[in-house]
Design a protein around this motif. Structure first.
Motif, PDB file in Angstrom:
ATOM      1  N   ARG A  63      -9.296  -6.325   9.827  1.00  0.00           N
ATOM      2  CA  ARG A  63     -10.043  -5.732   8.709  1.00  0.00           C
ATOM      3  C   ARG A  63      -9.426  -4.408   8.276  1.00  0.00           C
ATOM      4  N   TRP A  64      -9.105  -4.299   6.984  1.00  0.00           N
ATOM      5  CA  TRP A  64      -8.507  -3.054   6.515  1.00  0.00           C
ATOM      6  C   TRP A  64      -9.586  -2.055   6.123  1.00  0.00           C
ATOM      7  N   TYR A  65      -9.302  -0.793   6.439  1.00  0.00           N
ATOM      8  CA  TYR A  65     -10.286   0.277   6.246  1.00  0.00           C
ATOM      9  C   TYR A  65     -10.295   0.796   4.815  1.00  0.00           C
ATOM     10  N   GLU A  66      -9.136   1.056   4.271  1.00  0.00           N
ATOM     11  CA  GLU A  66      -9.010   1.682   2.962  1.00  0.00           C
ATOM     12  C   GLU A  66      -7.899   0.996   2.181  1.00  0.00           C
ATOM     13  N   ALA A  67      -7.975   1.064   0.852  1.00  0.00           N
ATOM     14  CA  ALA A  67      -6.954   0.445   0.016  1.00  0.00           C
ATOM     15  C   ALA A  67      -6.673   1.338  -1.182  1.00  0.00           C
ATOM     16  N   VAL A  68      -5.489   1.193  -1.744  1.00  0.00           N
ATOM     17  CA  VAL A  68      -5.135   1.947  -2.946  1.00  0.00           C
ATOM     18  C   VAL A  68      -4.429   1.013  -3.923  1.00  0.00           C
ATOM     19  N   ASP A  69      -4.736   1.177  -5.193  1.00  0.00           N
ATOM     20  CA  ASP A  69      -4.141   0.359  -6.252  1.00  0.00           C
ATOM     21  C   ASP A  69      -3.139   1.216  -7.016  1.00  0.00           C
ATOM     22  N   LEU A  70      -1.875   0.801  -7.024  1.00  0.00           N
ATOM     23  CA  LEU A  70      -0.804   1.588  -7.645  1.00  0.00           C
ATOM     24  C   LEU A  70      -0.490   1.143  -9.073  1.00  0.00           C
ATOM     25  N   HIS A  71      -1.254   0.231  -9.617  1.00  0.00           N
ATOM     26  CA  HIS A  71      -0.976  -0.243 -10.982  1.00  0.00           C
ATOM     27  C   HIS A  71      -0.987   0.926 -11.962  1.00  0.00           C
ATOM     28  N   GLY A  72       0.032   1.004 -12.810  1.00  0.00           N
ATOM     29  CA  GLY A  72       0.097   2.053 -13.825  1.00  0.00           C
ATOM     30  C   GLY A  72       0.664   3.373 -13.340  1.00  0.00           C
ATOM     31  N   CYS A  73       1.092   3.446 -12.088  1.00  0.00           N
ATOM     32  CA  CYS A  73       1.616   4.690 -11.516  1.00  0.00           C
ATOM     33  C   CYS A  73       3.094   4.872 -11.848  1.00  0.00           C
ATOM     34  N   THR A  74       3.495   6.128 -11.901  1.00  0.00           N
ATOM     35  CA  THR A  74       4.923   6.425 -11.866  1.00  0.00           C
ATOM     36  C   THR A  74       5.365   6.322 -10.415  1.00  0.00           C
ATOM     37  N   VAL A  75       6.663   6.346 -10.180  1.00  0.00           N
ATOM     38  CA  VAL A  75       7.179   6.262  -8.809  1.00  0.00           C
ATOM     39  C   VAL A  75       6.679   7.443  -7.982  1.00  0.00           C
ATOM     40  N   GLU A  76       6.675   8.641  -8.570  1.00  0.00           N
ATOM     41  CA  GLU A  76       6.239   9.826  -7.824  1.00  0.00           C
ATOM     42  C   GLU A  76       4.747   9.783  -7.516  1.00  0.00           C
ATOM     43  N   ASP A  77       3.952   9.333  -8.486  1.00  0.00           N
ATOM     44  CA  ASP A  77       2.513   9.201  -8.233  1.00  0.00           C
ATOM     45  C   ASP A  77       2.256   8.172  -7.135  1.00  0.00           C
ATOM     46  N   ALA A  78       3.028   7.098  -7.165  1.00  0.00           N
ATOM     47  CA  ALA A  78       2.864   6.053  -6.149  1.00  0.00           C
ATOM     48  C   ALA A  78       3.243   6.581  -4.775  1.00  0.00           C
ATOM     49  N   ARG A  79       4.308   7.365  -4.698  1.00  0.00           N
ATOM     50  CA  ARG A  79       4.728   7.927  -3.406  1.00  0.00           C
ATOM     51  C   ARG A  79       3.623   8.821  -2.829  1.00  0.00           C
ATOM     52  N   THR A  80       3.066   9.686  -3.692  1.00  0.00           N
ATOM     53  CA  THR A  80       1.983  10.573  -3.250  1.00  0.00           C
ATOM     54  C   THR A  80       0.779   9.774  -2.782  1.00  0.00           C
ATOM     55  N   ALA A  81       0.432   8.720  -3.533  1.00  0.00           N
ATOM     56  CA  ALA A  81      -0.737   7.905  -3.187  1.00  0.00           C
ATOM     57  C   ALA A  81      -0.543   7.199  -1.853  1.00  0.00           C
ATOM     58  N   VAL A  82       0.661   6.683  -1.597  1.00  0.00           N
ATOM     59  CA  VAL A  82       0.939   6.000  -0.328  1.00  0.00           C
ATOM     60  C   VAL A  82       0.803   6.974   0.845  1.00  0.00           C
ATOM     61  N   LEU A  83       1.371   8.175   0.684  1.00  0.00           N
ATOM     62  CA  LEU A  83       1.270   9.175   1.749  1.00  0.00           C
ATOM     63  C   LEU A  83      -0.180   9.603   1.964  1.00  0.00           C
ATOM     64  N   GLN A  84      -0.921   9.757   0.868  1.00  0.00           N
ATOM     65  CA  GLN A  84      -2.319  10.169   0.965  1.00  0.00           C
ATOM     66  C   GLN A  84      -3.166   9.118   1.678  1.00  0.00           C
ATOM     67  N   ILE A  85      -2.968   7.858   1.316  1.00  0.00           N
ATOM     68  CA  ILE A  85      -3.797   6.800   1.898  1.00  0.00           C
ATOM     69  C   ILE A  85      -3.510   6.650   3.390  1.00  0.00           C
ATOM     70  N   ILE A  86      -2.276   6.821   3.777  1.00  0.00           N
ATOM     71  CA  ILE A  86      -1.932   6.765   5.198  1.00  0.00           C
ATOM     72  C   ILE A  86      -2.592   7.915   5.941  1.00  0.00           C
ATOM     73  N   GLN A  87      -2.558   9.100   5.349  1.00  0.00           N
ATOM     74  CA  GLN A  87      -3.144  10.270   6.005  1.00  0.00           C
ATOM     75  C   GLN A  87      -4.668  10.149   6.103  1.00  0.00           C
ATOM     76  N   ILE A  88      -5.280   9.622   5.057  1.00  0.00           N
ATOM     77  CA  ILE A  88      -6.740   9.422   5.086  1.00  0.00           C
ATOM     78  C   ILE A  88      -7.118   8.491   6.237  1.00  0.00           C
ATOM     79  N   ALA A  89      -6.370   7.406   6.384  1.00  0.00           N
ATOM     80  CA  ALA A  89      -6.650   6.457   7.464  1.00  0.00           C
ATOM     81  C   ALA A  89      -6.459   7.121   8.831  1.00  0.00           C
ATOM     82  N   LYS A  90      -5.408   7.930   8.970  1.00  0.00           N
ATOM     83  CA  LYS A  90      -5.167   8.620  10.243  1.00  0.00           C
ATOM     84  C   LYS A  90      -6.293   9.596  10.558  1.00  0.00           C
ATOM     85  N   ASP A  91      -6.739  10.324   9.544  1.00  0.00           N
ATOM     86  CA  ASP A  91      -7.826  11.292   9.751  1.00  0.00           C
ATOM     87  C   ASP A  91      -9.105  10.605  10.205  1.00  0.00           C
ATOM     88  N   GLU A  92      -9.304   9.376   9.752  1.00  0.00           N
ATOM     89  CA  GLU A  92     -10.496   8.611  10.135  1.00  0.00           C
ATOM     90  C   GLU A  92     -10.241   7.705  11.336  1.00  0.00           C
TER      91      GLU A  92
END
Length: 229
Positions: A138-167
């Motif tokens: 079962r996955w805890y959190e998810a992020v949708d990258l549709h419509g992102c630039t490459v830089e926005d997507a990179r930030t979102a991937v790092l953020q979602i990983i960190q959120i999961a680690k914090d929890e």
């Protein structure tokens, strides 16, 4: 005595038979009459009850169903990259590990739109990886990258990983889409291979996004107080 020898007419013989039956079972006629009387009484009582019920419903109106609140099952959270950006702006940027992820590997190893992604570290148990592939973890959190630039997507991937680690959660889902050129899919494939907290990732089962999403298995943080829980 036969019918031919009898001096009684046919009608008289029938009367005689009926009289014999009455003598043999004198109560049968009375029982039949009582049974019919009870049936009529029950029907009358049922009709009376129906009339009372109809009178009780006079003036009652059917409820308007449009006013009734619909109860829906809560869905698993799935923020898009913009939501993560707003969260970061409100809470302040999170400290993320491996913030510098190289794009060289993505440029050298593009992936096809319909290709299935698959990666695991050598020490990961085969059974755990198969459970991830089957979508049984079962996955805890998810992020949708549709419509992102490459830089926005990179930030979102790092953020979602960190959120999961914090929890202290170790399975997340990243929806990168397919697209004709699979640009974001190629970059996600490259970034996840570089991140030190990623144990494995694999394209999701068809009913969870198929080759347009990946399920990611992360290390649990031993330094996190929630780890012991």
């Amino acid at each position: 005595m036969s019918n031919q020898d009898s001096s009684f007419s046919k009608e008289q013989q029938n009367l005689l038979k009926a009289f014999k039956k009455q003598i043999t079972n004198p109560h049968s006629a009375k029982i039949a009459a009582e049974h019919e009387q009870k049936k009529a009484q029950v029907k009358t009582e049922q009709d009376d009850e129906l009339d009372l019920f109809k009178k009780a419903l006079q003036g009652v109106k059917q409820l308007d169903s449009s006013n009734i609140a619909k109860v829906e099952k809560s869905r698993v959270r799935k923020p898009d990259a913009k939501t993560l950006a707003k969260r970061a702006a409100a809470e302040g940027p999170r400290e993320t590990d491996d913030a510098e992820l190289s794009d060289t590997q993505a440029m050298l190893n593009p992936v096809a739109s319909q290709a299935a992604l698959s990666y695991r570290i050598a020490t990961l148990q085969h059974k755990v990886f198969e459970e991830l592939k089957a979508g049984n973890l079962r996955w805890y959190e998810a992020v949708d990258l549709h419509g992102c630039t490459v830089e926005d997507a990179r930030t979102a991937v790092l953020q979602i990983i960190q959120i999961a680690k914090d929890e202290n959660q170790n399975v997340i889902k990243i929806v990168h889409g397919k697209g004709p050129d699979a640009v974001l899919k190629t970059y996600v494939n490259s970034w996840l291979r570089q991140h030190r907290d990623v144990l494995a990732f694999v394209s999701a089962p068809e009913n969870q996004g198929g080759t347009g999403a990946v399920l990611v298995l992360l290390k649990r943080s031993e330094k996190n107080p929630k780890f012991k829980q």
